[in-house]
Design an enzyme around this catalytic site. Sequence first.
Site, PDB file in Angstrom:
ATOM      1  N   HIS A 156       4.085 -17.994   6.853  1.00 24.94           N
ATOM      2  CA  HIS A 156       3.233 -16.902   6.357  1.00 24.94           C
ATOM      3  C   HIS A 156       1.865 -17.414   5.914  1.00 24.94           C
ATOM      4  O   HIS A 156       0.839 -16.914   6.352  1.00 24.94           O
ATOM      5  CB  HIS A 156       3.896 -16.154   5.199  1.00 24.94           C
ATOM      6  CG  HIS A 156       2.911 -15.357   4.388  1.00 24.94           C
ATOM      7  ND1 HIS A 156       2.568 -14.074   4.704  1.00 24.94           N
ATOM      8  CD2 HIS A 156       2.135 -15.706   3.319  1.00 24.94           C
ATOM      9  CE1 HIS A 156       1.641 -13.648   3.862  1.00 24.94           C
ATOM     10  NE2 HIS A 156       1.361 -14.626   3.012  1.00 24.94           N
ATOM     11  N   HIS A 190      -3.911   9.874 -23.059  1.00 25.86           N
ATOM     12  CA  HIS A 190      -5.032  10.462 -22.325  1.00 25.86           C
ATOM     13  C   HIS A 190      -6.392  10.040 -22.871  1.00 25.86           C
ATOM     14  O   HIS A 190      -7.412  10.516 -22.406  1.00 25.86           O
ATOM     15  CB  HIS A 190      -4.932  11.994 -22.347  1.00 25.86           C
ATOM     16  CG  HIS A 190      -3.897  12.536 -21.413  1.00 25.86           C
ATOM     17  ND1 HIS A 190      -2.594  12.097 -21.421  1.00 25.86           N
ATOM     18  CD2 HIS A 190      -3.980  13.468 -20.427  1.00 25.86           C
ATOM     19  CE1 HIS A 190      -1.912  12.754 -20.493  1.00 25.86           C
ATOM     20  NE2 HIS A 190      -2.735  13.580 -19.865  1.00 25.86           N
ATOM     21  N   GLU A 241      -4.549   9.006  -7.355  1.00 29.96           N
ATOM     22  CA  GLU A 241      -5.849   8.454  -7.738  1.00 29.96           C
ATOM     23  C   GLU A 241      -6.230   7.230  -6.906  1.00 29.96           C
ATOM     24  O   GLU A 241      -7.374   7.083  -6.470  1.00 29.96           O
ATOM     25  CB  GLU A 241      -5.852   8.088  -9.228  1.00 29.96           C
ATOM     26  CG  GLU A 241      -5.754   9.285 -10.173  1.00 29.96           C
ATOM     27  CD  GLU A 241      -4.319   9.779 -10.359  1.00 29.96           C
ATOM     28  OE1 GLU A 241      -3.369   9.118  -9.869  1.00 29.96           O
ATOM     29  OE2 GLU A 241      -4.135  10.843 -10.992  1.00 29.96           O
TER      30      GLU A 241
HETATM   31  C1  LIG Z   1      -2.216  -6.118  -3.457  1.00 31.57           C
HETATM   32  C2  LIG Z   1      -1.790  -7.459  -2.990  1.00 31.57           C
HETATM   33  N1  LIG Z   1      -0.714  -8.028  -3.530  1.00 31.57           N
HETATM   34  C3  LIG Z   1      -0.334  -9.269  -3.149  1.00 31.57           C
HETATM   35  C4  LIG Z   1      -1.050  -9.968  -2.224  1.00 31.57           C
HETATM   36  C5  LIG Z   1      -0.656 -11.379  -1.859  1.00 31.57           C
HETATM   37  N2  LIG Z   1      -0.053 -11.386  -0.510  1.00 31.57           N
HETATM   38  C6  LIG Z   1      -0.778 -11.682   0.561  1.00 31.57           C
HETATM   39  S1  LIG Z   1       0.092 -11.565   1.978  1.00 31.57           S
HETATM   40  C7  LIG Z   1       1.508 -11.139   1.143  1.00 31.57           C
HETATM   41  C8  LIG Z   1       2.774 -10.860   1.894  1.00 31.57           C
HETATM   42  C9  LIG Z   1       2.510  -9.919   2.989  1.00 31.57           C
HETATM   43  O1  LIG Z   1       3.599  -9.770   3.810  1.00 31.57           O
HETATM   44  P1  LIG Z   1       3.355  -9.178   5.257  1.00 31.57           P
HETATM   45  O2  LIG Z   1       2.383  -8.089   5.185  1.00 31.57           O
HETATM   46  O3  LIG Z   1       4.683  -8.885   5.829  1.00 31.57           O
HETATM   47  O4  LIG Z   1       2.654 -10.343   6.037  1.00 31.57           O
HETATM   48  P2  LIG Z   1       3.386 -11.531   6.817  1.00 31.57           P
HETATM   49  O5  LIG Z   1       4.150 -12.335   5.821  1.00 31.57           O
HETATM   50  O6  LIG Z   1       4.269 -10.900   7.797  1.00 31.57           O
HETATM   51  O7  LIG Z   1       2.256 -12.306   7.359  1.00 31.57           O
HETATM   52  C10 LIG Z   1       1.261 -11.085  -0.214  1.00 31.57           C
HETATM   53  C11 LIG Z   1       2.281 -10.730  -1.226  1.00 31.57           C
HETATM   54  C12 LIG Z   1      -2.182  -9.332  -1.687  1.00 31.57           C
HETATM   55  N3  LIG Z   1      -2.959  -9.916  -0.786  1.00 31.57           N
HETATM   56  N4  LIG Z   1      -2.510  -8.076  -2.063  1.00 31.57           N
END
Ligand SMILES: Cc1ncc(C[n+]2csc(CCOP(=O)(O)OP(=O)(O)O)c2C)c(N)n1
Length: 657
Positions: free
Chosen positions: A260, A470, A408
């Site tokens: 990943h 609020h 929101e």
């Molecule tokens: C709002 C947010 N939370 C956490 C992250 C950190 N983050 C980046 S990629 C990822 C996992 C994403 O999984 P997926 O979309 O399935 O991508 P893949 O592992 O298949 O490349 C996380 C938790 C982020 N970029 N944005």
Amino acid sequence: MEKIDRLAVTSMRMLSVEAIQKAKSGHPGLAIGSAPMAYTLWKNMRHDPKHPEWLGRDRFVLSAGHASMLLYSLMHLFGYPVSIDDIKEFRQLGAKTAGHPEYGNIPGIEATTGPLGQGFAMAVGMAMAERHMAARFNREGYNVIDNRTYTLMGDGCMMEGVASEAASLAGTLGLGRLIALYDSNRITIEGSTDLAFTEDVKKRFEAYGWQVLEVASGEDMDAVAGAIEEAKADEAHPSLIIVHTNIAEGTAKQGSASSHGSPLGEENIAAYKASLNWEYPEFTVPEEVVEHMAKLGEGFSKLYDGYQELMNGYKTAYPELYEELTAWENGEIRFDVNDPALWEFDDAAKLATRKCSEIMLTRLTERMPNLIGGSADLGPSNLTYMKAFGDFSKADYSGRNFRFGIREFAMGAIANGMALYGGLRPYCATFLVFVDYLKPALRLSALMGLNVLYIMTHDSIGVGEDGPTHQPIEQLDMLRATPNTYVYRPADGRETAACYIASLDKKAPAVMALSRQNLPQLPGTGSEAMKGGYILKDCEGMPLVILMASGSEVELALKAAENMARDRIRVRVVSMPCMELFDEQPEEYRMSVLPPECRNRVACEALGGMSWYKYIGLDGRLVSMKGFGASAPGGKLFEHFGITAEAIESAARSIIE
Ligand SMILES: Cc1ncc(C[n+]2csc(CCOP(=O)(O)OP(=O)(O)O)c2C)c(N)n1
Ligand SMILES: [Mg+2]
């Protein structure tokens, strides 16, 4: 698909793994796994890399922004301005090829999408903008606005709540020109999605009112192309194409979360290349692929030329509409901001600044036909519903009032998407305390430099009976702490006018913090407020004490000053509707308003007020909220928490003495 298309996809994959290896950081898994679907989409998309800003282009948002090398390799192959040298500089200081694809770095990047889920929601906003613009500008035989919006999302985007909010609205609105490709590799950072995500995505999106298609293998580009055609054919519903893939397909790390977010490693890359008989030097796109892409480019140029022809016909047939459209696209302000009618408020009227805001919004929507927006179900409280214009709905996309529902975060992200689409000036609205629910979108407005207007009413304990849940406390300071964000808190009608007008030409979001409770029109307010902070009431000579406030508390500061003036104390009152604007003024001006010689300073705000410390210094006093509010009539709360003219006066007297 032909063999050459396969080779093109392999080239993209190699560029990705090599760049990530060289940078010693990045996300190869999804970039590899989704390469065939992304390539297939771009091959069939209406775009022209030679004219990345072309109005008629299809939009593509990489919502899974961590797969940035997928985007950069696509852009390089298709002929956007991304060179091999740029790719070699992936993730380095000053490089165009940032870790996450940032808006503005390279023409052709449609949105900043680091925070998962927001790209998807921005794509919904772009699709809404497209439908609205189409309804306003298209004429028989001249569909000058008719692009599609595509987004590529991963498991992460699919899990984020903002995607659900936006998808639900997209279904309600029947956004048939929105197509999402979901790379379902069932892997995220911590491992299998089974750990935390077992829902039936297909059923979920069907329930939202989407057409859901499935492709059994992301390697099957013909199947992907077929699904895209099927998605396009359904103009009544947005489409989700679930594409089953393997993360890091074909490498030693296939199916493993370890692919990943870290480079594959030299050995794995060597084995990967060997398995594909890839014998080119590093960072090479084979000559036959380059030729193939050039041929595809001719097709894209034809699409562009065809559109130009259409536009030329439109220009002749509808010169006024053409001119209007051009003005929208250029963000022109085509009215006199000094028109007295814009600034007029009845001195005798006691008005909540949310009411002043409604008056200003009405005046501006009359003068700015591209000013559109709405509230997250608080229109009657935010006073943001523009009665002269209808609703934007599935039945009529020309309406200028948007019904975001109680969503929101999606509202903010959608407003960003609408601003990014071009031509439109979106506003959105809710209670100031609920800015917490949309802050991540506002942060991207600021980061991308988008002129999105956030109308946030009920701006202090003045909210009253609804109580501490609020009543905003820390929200205003949080917003002031956000770079490239203008936070306005006007004290009366003319200050509200000044704030609205000041916000128009900024490449930045504006937050209007507006009172629920009625406030008097103050003598001396007006266009000076566009400096952000100014002397509203002064004394003779150097003041002994300066009282500062914003919004509803300016009235209290004036009262305190009046009392003290009776005792011949030299008091100055500074109204500070926008700290950011004030801080941008020349030093000479700032020093004239807040002379360093006068260190006796009191600031008052019926919220936390932390941001005032930079003006009051060590010798100053802050009259503000120390904890959460309470449930009672607003007037009672001001007394109970000591946000009063008396409190300001006694703080001032205590410093002087
Ligand atoms: C709002 C947010 N939370 C956490 C992250 C950190 N983050 C980046 S990629 C990822 C996992 C994403 O999984 P997926 O979309 O399935 O991508 P893949 O592992 O298949 O490349 C996380 C938790 C982020 N970029 N944005
Ligand atoms: Mg995944």
